[in-house]
Every structure is written in C-alpha cells, then in structure tokens.
Design an enzyme around this catalytic site. Structure first.
Site, PDB file in Angstrom:
ATOM      1  N   ARG A 114      62.577 -11.343  12.196  1.00 64.17           N
ATOM      2  CA  ARG A 114      63.735 -11.084  13.052  1.00 64.17           C
ATOM      3  C   ARG A 114      64.318 -12.422  13.497  1.00 64.17           C
ATOM      4  O   ARG A 114      63.578 -13.360  13.816  1.00 64.17           O
ATOM      5  CB  ARG A 114      63.346 -10.249  14.283  1.00 64.17           C
ATOM      6  CG  ARG A 114      63.065  -8.788  13.987  1.00 64.17           C
ATOM      7  CD  ARG A 114      64.305  -8.051  13.499  1.00 64.17           C
ATOM      8  NE  ARG A 114      64.078  -6.639  13.228  1.00 64.17           N
ATOM      9  CZ  ARG A 114      63.697  -6.150  12.063  1.00 64.17           C
ATOM     10  NH1 ARG A 114      63.466  -6.968  11.044  1.00 64.17           N
ATOM     11  NH2 ARG A 114      63.547  -4.845  11.898  1.00 64.17           N
ATOM     12  N   GLU A 138      73.905  -9.958  13.830  1.00 63.80           N
ATOM     13  CA  GLU A 138      74.126  -9.422  12.485  1.00 63.80           C
ATOM     14  C   GLU A 138      75.231  -8.374  12.517  1.00 63.80           C
ATOM     15  O   GLU A 138      75.249  -7.551  13.435  1.00 63.80           O
ATOM     16  CB  GLU A 138      72.830  -8.794  11.950  1.00 63.80           C
ATOM     17  CG  GLU A 138      71.702  -9.797  11.792  1.00 63.80           C
ATOM     18  CD  GLU A 138      70.423  -9.180  11.226  1.00 63.80           C
ATOM     19  OE1 GLU A 138      70.431  -7.973  10.917  1.00 63.80           O
ATOM     20  OE2 GLU A 138      69.421  -9.902  11.114  1.00 63.80           O
ATOM     21  N   HIS A 160      70.058  -9.676   5.489  1.00 63.80           N
ATOM     22  CA  HIS A 160      69.034  -8.726   5.936  1.00 63.80           C
ATOM     23  C   HIS A 160      68.746  -7.712   4.836  1.00 63.80           C
ATOM     24  O   HIS A 160      68.850  -6.496   5.032  1.00 63.80           O
ATOM     25  CB  HIS A 160      69.454  -8.027   7.222  1.00 63.80           C
ATOM     26  CG  HIS A 160      68.276  -7.534   8.019  1.00 63.80           C
ATOM     27  ND1 HIS A 160      68.284  -7.449   9.388  1.00 63.80           N
ATOM     28  CD2 HIS A 160      67.043  -7.100   7.644  1.00 63.80           C
ATOM     29  CE1 HIS A 160      67.124  -6.989   9.808  1.00 63.80           C
ATOM     30  NE2 HIS A 160      66.351  -6.774   8.753  1.00 63.80           N
TER      31      HIS A 160
END
Length: 319
Positions: A236, A265, A284
């Site tokens: 993360r 994000e 991601h």
C-alpha cells in the site's frame, strides 16, 4: 420496491461480465460505475439512492462521514476479507451489514517479481531505447548472490521470499512481530529493520496498511540503502513516505523503485514519480488478473443473494 445495487470503480468494465448478477433477484437493478470519484460529497450524492454498494478493496473509502450521508445503505460488499478504508464501527452503528470475498494472493507476488526483474535488468528502459533505434544502452544486475530484503513475511512476503531463493538470492526479513523460527521456516534470516535496509540489494514491502504501518518506511530507512539498491512496493502506498522516496530517487541515493501502489490512486498527473527515469510504475495491478475477477465478482453476487435470503455470509465485524 426495486433493490438498487452500485458497483464502484469498475475501471476495466469487467464486473458485469464476470458474474451472473441476475442471481441477486429479478427485482434488483445493478449499476456499474467505471470512473473513480474521489470527493466524498460527490460520492455521497452518487450513492444516495442505492441500497447495496459493492467496492473494490481500498479504492473508495467508506469513512464515518460518508456512511452518515447514506441513509438508504443496507449492505456493503468489499473484495477481500479486510479493508482498511472501511469504518466497520460506523457501519455497524447504522445497522449496515458488511461482507467480504476471498481473493488470491499469488498474482501480487508475481507482479512483485515482474517489477524486480524490470528494475534489475532495465527492461522498460531498453524497450523504449530499442524502439528508438538504440541497442544495449544499460548494464543490468543478476539476481544470484544478491540480497533480497522482505519487509513483512506473511503469506505474500513468504511467497516472494521463496521465489527469491529460486533465483539464488540471499533472503533476509523483518516485520514487527517476526520471530527467528518463522523466518527460518520461510528460508530467510531474521534481521533488524535497520539491517534489512542497509544489507538488501532489493527491499520488497509486504506489510498490511494500518495505523502502525502508515509511514513505516521513511527517510532514515531510505538513507540506509545502498546507492545500487532498489525499493519495490506492491503493498500500500502510505506505508512509504512518498516525498522522501521521490527525493532519494531524484538525487540518485538509491538506484530505483518499482511501485504498484500510491498514496492517492489513480496517481495524479503532476505526481513527482511520473517525472523520474529510475522508476517502474504500474497502476495497482497486483490483484488485476482474470483469476481474481473470476473469484471476487461471483462471490460478491453470492454475498448479496445470501444477505437477501436473511443468511449473510463472509460477514465483517468491528474489532
């Protein structure tokens, strides 16, 4: 009355095809949202008329402020069985049921190694150079004999460690509660956090985001790294001090970074990482595979159907 279901952050427009949404009942209307909405007020307005909201783990936060603005919400389904961006206490106080799904861990470990190899062998840079008519512009590093430092030796970290061993790397590990016995069982050597950053040629992060791990990797840790070493983060974004990392990369105090996760994000267009030539960046993608979607969306439908039948499954509770 129609049951209205919202499926958020379906970036790739795959959610509808990956599950049979008819199983939630003939009186249900399912709406798929393909663009991420960051502003809490805009999210509240968008979801005001929905009874069920389905979210991708840690994309759209469900904090108390948002929960209190959704009086119609009755069920929240998240992918995965843990979501640090969801306030379970606030939802429980409102009487909202929260359910999760399973999620395979292998794809993230695989992407981790994609980033490691891309960094060590300069694959993206050589691809760009070759398309521009240049040939052999960099000298890479081999994995054999190098040291892999695994920060967090849980399920994912242990898998990454095993692959490192297959690449003939020395593997060291640290996390706050890691014991020598657990480290040895995974074929690694337990070291201190300071030793991990100082000794590793590649540091790979695999801890869960929590209040304790937020900002766990800071300027002092990056300063201990070798100038030839790489940092890889597929866990993360907020685990790493992004400003400190950007400075270390810009000043060439470390060789590079492979990043799949970020504090915000999608990554803002003016983010400093985008202007650095010693980063390999992916949006991601750790969990983004056919296999993952083939599991999480059908299980989301199962969760909704079970809840409607009065027998909710995979229920998440506070604490």
């Amino acid at each position: 009355m129609t049951l209205r279901i919202a499926v958020l952050d379906d970036y790739q427009r795959v959610a509808e095809a990956k599950a049979d949404w008819r199983l939630v009942g003939p009186d249900a209307e399912t709406v798929f949202f393909h663009e991420h909405v960051a502003d809490e007020g805009a999210v509240a307005q968008m979801l005001a008329d929905f009874d069920v909201v389905c979210i991708m783990r840690e994309r759209t936060p469900f904090r108390r402020g948002l929960v209190e603005r959704l009086p119609r919400l009755k069920l929240l389904v998240t992918t995965g069985m843990r979501n640090a961006a969801v306030d379970l206490e606030a939802l429980a106080e409102r009487g909202v049921t929260v359910c999760g799904t399973g999620a395979p861990g292998g794809p993230t470990a695989e992407l981790t190694w994609g980033l490691i190899l891309a960094l060590m062998r300069h694959i993206p840079r050589e691809d760009r150079a070759m398309r521009a008519g240049r040939w052999q512009t960099t000298v890479g590093q081999e994995t054999a004999g190098r040291t892999l430092g695994v920060l967090g030796l849980g399920r994912l970290g242990a898998k990454v460690a095993r692959i490192g061993q297959a690449f003939d790397m020395k593997v060291i590990a640290w996390s706050p509660n890691l014991t020598e016995e657990r480290a040895a069982a995974a074929g690694t050597r337990l070291v201190t956090k300071e030793e991990l950053f100082a000794e590793a040629d590649v540091v790979s992060i695999h801890v869960v985001l929590s209040g304790r791990s937020r900002g766990l990797v800071g300027a002092a840790d990056l300063a201990r790294m070798k100038p030839t070493a790489y940092l890889v983060n597929t866990a993360r974004g907020p685990i790493v001090d992004e400003a400190a990392l950007a400075a270390a990369l810009r000043e060439r105090r470390i060789a590079g970074a492979g990043l799949d996760v970020y504090g915000t994000e999608p990554l803002p267009a003016d983010h400093p990482f985008l202007g650095l030539d010693n980063t390999v960046l992916t949006p991601h993608l750790g969990y983004v595979t056919e296999g993952t979607y083939a599991q999480v969306y059908p299980e989301t439908v199962e969760d909704i159907a079970a809840w409607r039948a009065g027998k909710p499954i995979r229920v998440l509770t506070p604490g």
